[in-house]
Design a protein around this motif. Structure first.
Motif, PDB file in Angstrom:
ATOM      1  N   THR A  22       0.841  -1.197   0.000  1.00  0.00           N
ATOM      2  CA  THR A  22       0.000   0.000   0.000  1.00  0.00           C
ATOM      3  C   THR A  22       0.876   1.247   0.000  1.00  0.00           C
ATOM      4  O   THR A  22       2.065   1.205   0.327  1.00  0.00           O
ATOM      5  CB  THR A  22      -0.921   0.025   1.224  1.00  0.00           C
ATOM      6  N   SER A  23       0.248   2.374  -0.349  1.00  0.00           N
ATOM      7  CA  SER A  23       0.978   3.647  -0.348  1.00  0.00           C
ATOM      8  C   SER A  23       0.003   4.779  -0.042  1.00  0.00           C
ATOM      9  O   SER A  23      -1.191   4.543   0.178  1.00  0.00           O
ATOM     10  CB  SER A  23       1.688   3.867  -1.687  1.00  0.00           C
ATOM     11  N   ALA A  24       0.521   6.011  -0.032  1.00  0.00           N
ATOM     12  CA  ALA A  24      -0.283   7.148   0.420  1.00  0.00           C
ATOM     13  C   ALA A  24       0.034   8.405  -0.385  1.00  0.00           C
ATOM     14  O   ALA A  24       1.157   8.593  -0.862  1.00  0.00           O
ATOM     15  CB  ALA A  24      -0.017   7.419   1.903  1.00  0.00           C
ATOM     16  N   THR A  25      -0.976   9.260  -0.491  1.00  0.00           N
ATOM     17  CA  THR A  25      -0.755  10.602  -1.039  1.00  0.00           C
ATOM     18  C   THR A  25      -0.571  11.626   0.073  1.00  0.00           C
ATOM     19  O   THR A  25      -0.233  12.784  -0.208  1.00  0.00           O
ATOM     20  CB  THR A  25      -1.937  11.043  -1.923  1.00  0.00           C
ATOM     21  N   GLN A  26      -0.787  11.237   1.313  1.00  0.00           N
ATOM     22  CA  GLN A  26      -0.667  12.161   2.441  1.00  0.00           C
ATOM     23  C   GLN A  26       0.695  12.848   2.425  1.00  0.00           C
ATOM     24  O   GLN A  26       1.739  12.206   2.279  1.00  0.00           O
ATOM     25  CB  GLN A  26      -0.838  11.414   3.757  1.00  0.00           C
ATOM     26  N   GLY A  27       0.683  14.160   2.581  1.00  0.00           N
ATOM     27  CA  GLY A  27       1.921  14.922   2.658  1.00  0.00           C
ATOM     28  C   GLY A  27       2.576  15.228   1.331  1.00  0.00           C
ATOM     29  O   GLY A  27       3.660  15.832   1.304  1.00  0.00           O
ATOM     30  N   LEU A  28       1.946  14.861   0.225  1.00  0.00           N
ATOM     31  CA  LEU A  28       2.526  15.115  -1.092  1.00  0.00           C
ATOM     32  C   LEU A  28       1.784  16.260  -1.767  1.00  0.00           C
ATOM     33  O   LEU A  28       0.563  16.218  -1.925  1.00  0.00           O
ATOM     34  CB  LEU A  28       2.444  13.865  -1.965  1.00  0.00           C
ATOM     35  N   ASP A  29       2.512  17.281  -2.189  1.00  0.00           N
ATOM     36  CA  ASP A  29       1.900  18.411  -2.885  1.00  0.00           C
ATOM     37  C   ASP A  29       1.623  18.094  -4.345  1.00  0.00           C
ATOM     38  O   ASP A  29       0.764  18.727  -4.975  1.00  0.00           O
ATOM     39  CB  ASP A  29       2.808  19.642  -2.800  1.00  0.00           C
ATOM     40  N   ASP A  30       2.362  17.136  -4.893  1.00  0.00           N
ATOM     41  CA  ASP A  30       2.253  16.826  -6.321  1.00  0.00           C
ATOM     42  C   ASP A  30       2.184  15.324  -6.546  1.00  0.00           C
ATOM     43  O   ASP A  30       3.074  14.742  -7.181  1.00  0.00           O
ATOM     44  CB  ASP A  30       3.443  17.409  -7.077  1.00  0.00           C
ATOM     45  N   PRO A  31       1.143  14.642  -6.009  1.00  0.00           N
ATOM     46  CA  PRO A  31       1.091  13.191  -6.160  1.00  0.00           C
ATOM     47  C   PRO A  31       1.033  12.769  -7.629  1.00  0.00           C
ATOM     48  O   PRO A  31       0.355  13.387  -8.437  1.00  0.00           O
ATOM     49  CB  PRO A  31      -0.188  12.794  -5.415  1.00  0.00           C
ATOM     50  N   THR A  32       1.756  11.697  -7.933  1.00  0.00           N
ATOM     51  CA  THR A  32       1.711  11.100  -9.261  1.00  0.00           C
ATOM     52  C   THR A  32       0.551  10.109  -9.309  1.00  0.00           C
ATOM     53  O   THR A  32      -0.037   9.773  -8.274  1.00  0.00           O
ATOM     54  CB  THR A  32       3.023  10.364  -9.557  1.00  0.00           C
ATOM     55  N   PRO A  33       0.215   9.577 -10.479  1.00  0.00           N
ATOM     56  CA  PRO A  33      -0.852   8.561 -10.536  1.00  0.00           C
ATOM     57  C   PRO A  33      -0.540   7.307  -9.732  1.00  0.00           C
ATOM     58  O   PRO A  33      -1.459   6.583  -9.343  1.00  0.00           O
ATOM     59  CB  PRO A  33      -0.951   8.252 -12.038  1.00  0.00           C
ATOM     60  N   GLU A  34       0.744   7.024  -9.468  1.00  0.00           N
ATOM     61  CA  GLU A  34       1.109   5.839  -8.705  1.00  0.00           C
ATOM     62  C   GLU A  34       1.003   6.054  -7.199  1.00  0.00           C
ATOM     63  O   GLU A  34       0.812   5.097  -6.437  1.00  0.00           O
ATOM     64  CB  GLU A  34       2.533   5.396  -9.053  1.00  0.00           C
ATOM     65  N   ASP A  35       1.170   7.285  -6.733  1.00  0.00           N
ATOM     66  CA  ASP A  35       1.106   7.557  -5.304  1.00  0.00           C
ATOM     67  C   ASP A  35      -0.294   7.249  -4.778  1.00  0.00           C
ATOM     68  O   ASP A  35      -1.300   7.658  -5.365  1.00  0.00           O
ATOM     69  CB  ASP A  35       1.445   9.022  -5.018  1.00  0.00           C
ATOM     70  N   GLY A  36      -0.362   6.521  -3.662  1.00  0.00           N
ATOM     71  CA  GLY A  36      -1.632   6.140  -3.067  1.00  0.00           C
ATOM     72  C   GLY A  36      -2.210   4.845  -3.594  1.00  0.00           C
ATOM     73  O   GLY A  36      -3.214   4.357  -3.060  1.00  0.00           O
ATOM     74  N   CYS A  37      -1.588   4.265  -4.625  1.00  0.00           N
ATOM     75  CA  CYS A  37      -2.090   3.010  -5.196  1.00  0.00           C
ATOM     76  C   CYS A  37      -1.565   1.806  -4.428  1.00  0.00           C
ATOM     77  O   CYS A  37      -0.639   1.914  -3.628  1.00  0.00           O
ATOM     78  CB  CYS A  37      -1.670   2.895  -6.659  1.00  0.00           C
ATOM     79  N   VAL A  38      -2.154   0.647  -4.690  1.00  0.00           N
ATOM     80  CA  VAL A  38      -1.627  -0.617  -4.201  1.00  0.00           C
ATOM     81  C   VAL A  38      -0.825  -1.253  -5.324  1.00  0.00           C
ATOM     82  O   VAL A  38      -1.318  -1.404  -6.447  1.00  0.00           O
ATOM     83  CB  VAL A  38      -2.742  -1.574  -3.747  1.00  0.00           C
ATOM     84  N   MET A  39       0.413  -1.613  -5.025  1.00  0.00           N
ATOM     85  CA  MET A  39       1.302  -2.214  -6.009  1.00  0.00           C
ATOM     86  C   MET A  39       1.487  -3.699  -5.731  1.00  0.00           C
ATOM     87  O   MET A  39       1.281  -4.162  -4.616  1.00  0.00           O
ATOM     88  CB  MET A  39       2.652  -1.486  -5.988  1.00  0.00           C
ATOM     89  N   SER A  40       1.897  -4.436  -6.766  1.00  0.00           N
ATOM     90  CA  SER A  40       2.123  -5.868  -6.643  1.00  0.00           C
ATOM     91  C   SER A  40       3.357  -6.232  -7.461  1.00  0.00           C
ATOM     92  O   SER A  40       3.450  -5.884  -8.637  1.00  0.00           O
ATOM     93  CB  SER A  40       0.898  -6.642  -7.147  1.00  0.00           C
TER      94      SER A  40
END
Length: 281
Positions: free
Chosen positions: A247-265
């Motif tokens: 898991t990941s998060a967009t918290q604290g990011l001013d410029d989240p990318t499309p990958e930030d906050g997604c679940v990766m495998s």
């Protein structure tokens, strides 16, 4: 690499449910829990409080940790029944990282809503008893257990330290925690963690875009680089437990990318441990 493209403000609590061949995870700040089979559709449940972690009871039931309680949650109809209050009289805190232990207990950490210094604690619920194990922690994380069931790990992300503590036959701490991994000199932040079948500890490292493996002696082994900056919690999954979900998060990011906050495998070259079950009887 992207398992689920839905962006979480604070993705956490990755948990592989082998009975359902599905990943469960949370968006703590979004007050949501998700479940998805590989190739399937994502299911979503919304809560009134922050929810952060779960333990498997059986195919249909979970222990879910919220800001104020541990509850028994039914995946079939979304019903929930409180089991025990969790710092319900403390408006400063919420739940954070948690995991079932080999003896059938459930460990859960708390954290200040604004990461207030020393506001968090590690708790254990076992056969109807909730006991505070370790107080005065700022950001509770990395709760996981060695394959022999004789030791537990947990972290204070704010101090960049992972501790190790011996357990007795019933799973209660049998001594004082000892520092096991200190990442402060490297400026790394240990977040959620899981231990593989060989005893290696994999910890998501907040802000470093990676999950790193340390052997049973705490020596760095290798790392998997990921496209999200704030990775938060790994879990082994798949039929042979040889895929790693993160898991990941967009918290604290001013410029989240499309990958930030997604679940990766990603594929792992070592198998994980099956998740333990929580005893509620």
């Amino acid at each position: 690499m992207i398992f689920d493209a839905g962006q979480c403000q604070l993705g956490e609590g990755a948990l592989w449910h082998s009975d359902r061949n599905a990943l469960i995870w949370f968006d703590i700040l979004g007050r949501r829990m998700f479940m998805r089979e590989p190739g399937g559709e994502r299911r979503e449940w919304r809560f009134e409080d922050h929810v952060s972690a779960a333990g498997i009871v059986d195919r249909d039931r979970l222990i879910v940790a919220s800001s104020r309680a541990l509850s028994l949650f039914d995946l079939r109809d979304g019903s929930s029944r409180p089991l025990v209050a969790l710092e319900a009289d403390n408006p400063v805190t919420r739940s954070n990282d948690g995991r079932a232990d080999p003896q059938g207990g459930f460990w859960i950490g708390t954290i200040g809503l604004n990461a207030e210094d020393g506001a968090g604690s590690i708790w254990r619920w076992y056969r109807g008893e909730l006991r505070r194990l370790f107080p005065d922690i700022t950001i509770t994380n990395a709760i996981c257990f060695t394959p022999d069931g004789r030791h537990a790990h947990f972290a204070d992300t704010a101090r960049s330290i992972v501790w190790k503590v011996a357990l007795d036959a019933d799973g209660w701490p049998a001594g004082d925690p000892q520092p096991w991994l200190d990442l402060s000199a490297e400026g790394l932040n240990p977040d959620g963690a899981v231990i593989d079948a060989q005893g290696g500890l994999w910890t998501a490292q907040w802000g470093a875009s990676r999950v790193a493996r340390y052997d049973a002696e705490g020596r760095f082994d290798r790392a998997i680089d990921l496209p999200a900056r704030h990775v938060s919690c790994p879990a082994f999954g798949g039929p042979e437990l040889t895929r790693m979900f993160v898991t990941s998060a967009t918290q604290g990011l001013d410029d989240p990318t499309p990958e930030d906050g997604c679940v990766m495998s990603v594929p792992a070259d070592v198998a994980g441990q099956p998740e333990y079950r929580v005893r509620v009887d």
